[in-house]
Write a protein that holds these residues in place. Structure first.
Motif, PDB file in Angstrom:
ATOM      1  N   ASP A 111      49.990  30.264   4.162  1.00  0.00           N
ATOM      2  CA  ASP A 111      50.942  29.454   4.925  1.00  0.00           C
ATOM      3  C   ASP A 111      50.246  28.309   5.648  1.00  0.00           C
ATOM      4  O   ASP A 111      50.714  27.167   5.631  1.00  0.00           O
ATOM      5  CB  ASP A 111      51.707  30.315   5.937  1.00  0.00           C
ATOM      6  N   ASP A 112      49.120  28.612   6.302  1.00  0.00           N
ATOM      7  CA  ASP A 112      48.394  27.558   7.002  1.00  0.00           C
ATOM      8  C   ASP A 112      47.809  26.552   6.007  1.00  0.00           C
ATOM      9  O   ASP A 112      47.777  25.354   6.273  1.00  0.00           O
ATOM     10  CB  ASP A 112      47.292  28.132   7.889  1.00  0.00           C
ATOM     11  N   TYR A 113      47.367  27.041   4.850  1.00  0.00           N
ATOM     12  CA  TYR A 113      46.861  26.132   3.814  1.00  0.00           C
ATOM     13  C   TYR A 113      47.935  25.117   3.424  1.00  0.00           C
ATOM     14  O   TYR A 113      47.660  23.914   3.341  1.00  0.00           O
ATOM     15  CB  TYR A 113      46.405  26.924   2.587  1.00  0.00           C
ATOM     16  N   ASN A 145      59.803  25.866  -2.460  1.00  0.00           N
ATOM     17  CA  ASN A 145      58.849  26.774  -1.841  1.00  0.00           C
ATOM     18  C   ASN A 145      57.696  26.969  -2.817  1.00  0.00           C
ATOM     19  O   ASN A 145      57.761  27.846  -3.680  1.00  0.00           O
ATOM     20  CB  ASN A 145      59.537  28.097  -1.509  1.00  0.00           C
ATOM     21  N   PRO A 146      56.628  26.169  -2.712  1.00  0.00           N
ATOM     22  CA  PRO A 146      55.535  26.273  -3.684  1.00  0.00           C
ATOM     23  C   PRO A 146      54.873  27.643  -3.632  1.00  0.00           C
ATOM     24  O   PRO A 146      54.760  28.260  -2.574  1.00  0.00           O
ATOM     25  CB  PRO A 146      54.550  25.180  -3.270  1.00  0.00           C
ATOM     26  N   ARG A 147      54.457  28.114  -4.782  1.00  0.00           N
ATOM     27  CA  ARG A 147      53.792  29.414  -4.869  1.00  0.00           C
ATOM     28  C   ARG A 147      52.290  29.214  -4.768  1.00  0.00           C
ATOM     29  O   ARG A 147      51.711  28.442  -5.533  1.00  0.00           O
ATOM     30  CB  ARG A 147      54.157  30.095  -6.174  1.00  0.00           C
ATOM     31  N   VAL A 148      51.681  29.913  -3.816  1.00  0.00           N
ATOM     32  CA  VAL A 148      50.254  29.768  -3.549  1.00  0.00           C
ATOM     33  C   VAL A 148      49.623  31.144  -3.376  1.00  0.00           C
ATOM     34  O   VAL A 148      50.212  32.027  -2.755  1.00  0.00           O
ATOM     35  CB  VAL A 148      50.012  28.948  -2.254  1.00  0.00           C
ATOM     36  N   ALA A 149      48.430  31.308  -3.927  1.00  0.00           N
ATOM     37  CA  ALA A 149      47.602  32.479  -3.648  1.00  0.00           C
ATOM     38  C   ALA A 149      46.267  31.925  -3.152  1.00  0.00           C
ATOM     39  O   ALA A 149      45.749  30.961  -3.716  1.00  0.00           O
ATOM     40  CB  ALA A 149      47.412  33.326  -4.899  1.00  0.00           C
ATOM     41  N   LEU A 150      45.732  32.500  -2.087  1.00  0.00           N
ATOM     42  CA  LEU A 150      44.531  31.947  -1.470  1.00  0.00           C
ATOM     43  C   LEU A 150      43.609  33.059  -0.992  1.00  0.00           C
ATOM     44  O   LEU A 150      44.073  34.098  -0.524  1.00  0.00           O
ATOM     45  CB  LEU A 150      44.942  31.076  -0.273  1.00  0.00           C
ATOM     46  N   LYS A 151      42.319  32.814  -1.115  1.00  0.00           N
ATOM     47  CA  LYS A 151      41.302  33.708  -0.547  1.00  0.00           C
ATOM     48  C   LYS A 151      40.262  32.840   0.134  1.00  0.00           C
ATOM     49  O   LYS A 151      39.589  32.043  -0.510  1.00  0.00           O
ATOM     50  CB  LYS A 151      40.651  34.557  -1.628  1.00  0.00           C
ATOM     51  N   TYR A 201      39.242  29.800  -2.250  1.00  0.00           N
ATOM     52  CA  TYR A 201      39.754  29.792  -3.614  1.00  0.00           C
ATOM     53  C   TYR A 201      41.273  29.729  -3.508  1.00  0.00           C
ATOM     54  O   TYR A 201      41.860  30.458  -2.713  1.00  0.00           O
ATOM     55  CB  TYR A 201      39.364  31.069  -4.357  1.00  0.00           C
ATOM     56  N   VAL A 202      41.886  28.883  -4.297  1.00  0.00           N
ATOM     57  CA  VAL A 202      43.336  28.740  -4.208  1.00  0.00           C
ATOM     58  C   VAL A 202      43.935  28.542  -5.600  1.00  0.00           C
ATOM     59  O   VAL A 202      43.350  27.873  -6.446  1.00  0.00           O
ATOM     60  CB  VAL A 202      43.715  27.568  -3.262  1.00  0.00           C
ATOM     61  N   CYS A 203      45.076  29.180  -5.812  1.00  0.00           N
ATOM     62  CA  CYS A 203      45.871  28.963  -7.020  1.00  0.00           C
ATOM     63  C   CYS A 203      47.233  28.452  -6.575  1.00  0.00           C
ATOM     64  O   CYS A 203      47.845  29.011  -5.662  1.00  0.00           O
ATOM     65  CB  CYS A 203      46.050  30.242  -7.820  1.00  0.00           C
ATOM     66  N   LEU A 204      47.698  27.408  -7.215  1.00  0.00           N
ATOM     67  CA  LEU A 204      48.981  26.790  -6.899  1.00  0.00           C
ATOM     68  C   LEU A 204      49.790  26.703  -8.177  1.00  0.00           C
ATOM     69  O   LEU A 204      49.277  26.235  -9.200  1.00  0.00           O
ATOM     70  CB  LEU A 204      48.753  25.397  -6.300  1.00  0.00           C
ATOM     71  N   ARG A 205      51.034  27.159  -8.131  1.00  0.00           N
ATOM     72  CA  ARG A 205      51.892  27.130  -9.315  1.00  0.00           C
ATOM     73  C   ARG A 205      52.971  26.066  -9.157  1.00  0.00           C
ATOM     74  O   ARG A 205      53.632  25.991  -8.141  1.00  0.00           O
ATOM     75  CB  ARG A 205      52.558  28.475  -9.551  1.00  0.00           C
TER      76      ARG A 205
END
Length: 140
Positions: free
Chosen positions: A59-61, A84-90, A97-101
């Motif tokens: 969310d902060d990203y 609402n963009p889909r994001v996964a982050l570590k 590391y981030v993935c954005l769909r």
């Protein structure tokens, strides 16, 4: 008969000219995504996160990403404006590391912020973003 042949030729030519535009958009997205992630990682590491990005959240990203857009990142803006963009982050100590769909473009991209270049861009709908991110982090 002539009209049908002309129609087929026009259809063929228009489909050929449409292909490079789609590929150009993907290339633009990759370049914008990796450039802004690199800039964002440095800014957050030195500022808000006080040299530790391990607590960075998805969310902060997204909030920081939207704030960091300078105006030239048109393709990235389109992905973020899809709703609402889909994001996964570590986050890790000095990096993330981030993935954005992109739902409309049917593509996801995964990036490690510090090195330049989007490491993964895929059109697989069979993997969730979380799975893609875990595979991506494990491969590093």
């Amino acid at each position: 008969m002539k009209i049908a042949i002309l129609f087929l030729i026009a259809l063929f030519l228009s489909s050929c000219t449409a292909l490079p535009l789609k590929e150009d958009s993907k290339k633009a997205f990759r370049e914008e995504f990796t450039t802004i992630n690199k800039r964002l990682a440095g800014k957050l590491w030195k500022g808000k996160y006080e040299r530790n990005l391990s607590t960075l959240t998805s969310d902060d990203y997204l909030i920081q990403l939207r704030a960091e857009l300078l105006g030239g990142e048109e393709t990235l803006k389109l992905v973020l404006d899809e709703g609402n963009p889909r994001v996964a982050l570590k986050g890790v100590n000095r990096d993330f590391y981030v993935c954005l769909r992109s739902v409309k473009a049917d593509v996801y991209s995964c990036d490690q912020a510090i090195p330049y270049g989007v490491e993964i861009q895929s059109v697989s709908q069979q993997k969730s973003l979380s799975e893609a991110l875990l595979e991506f982090v494990d491969s590093k």
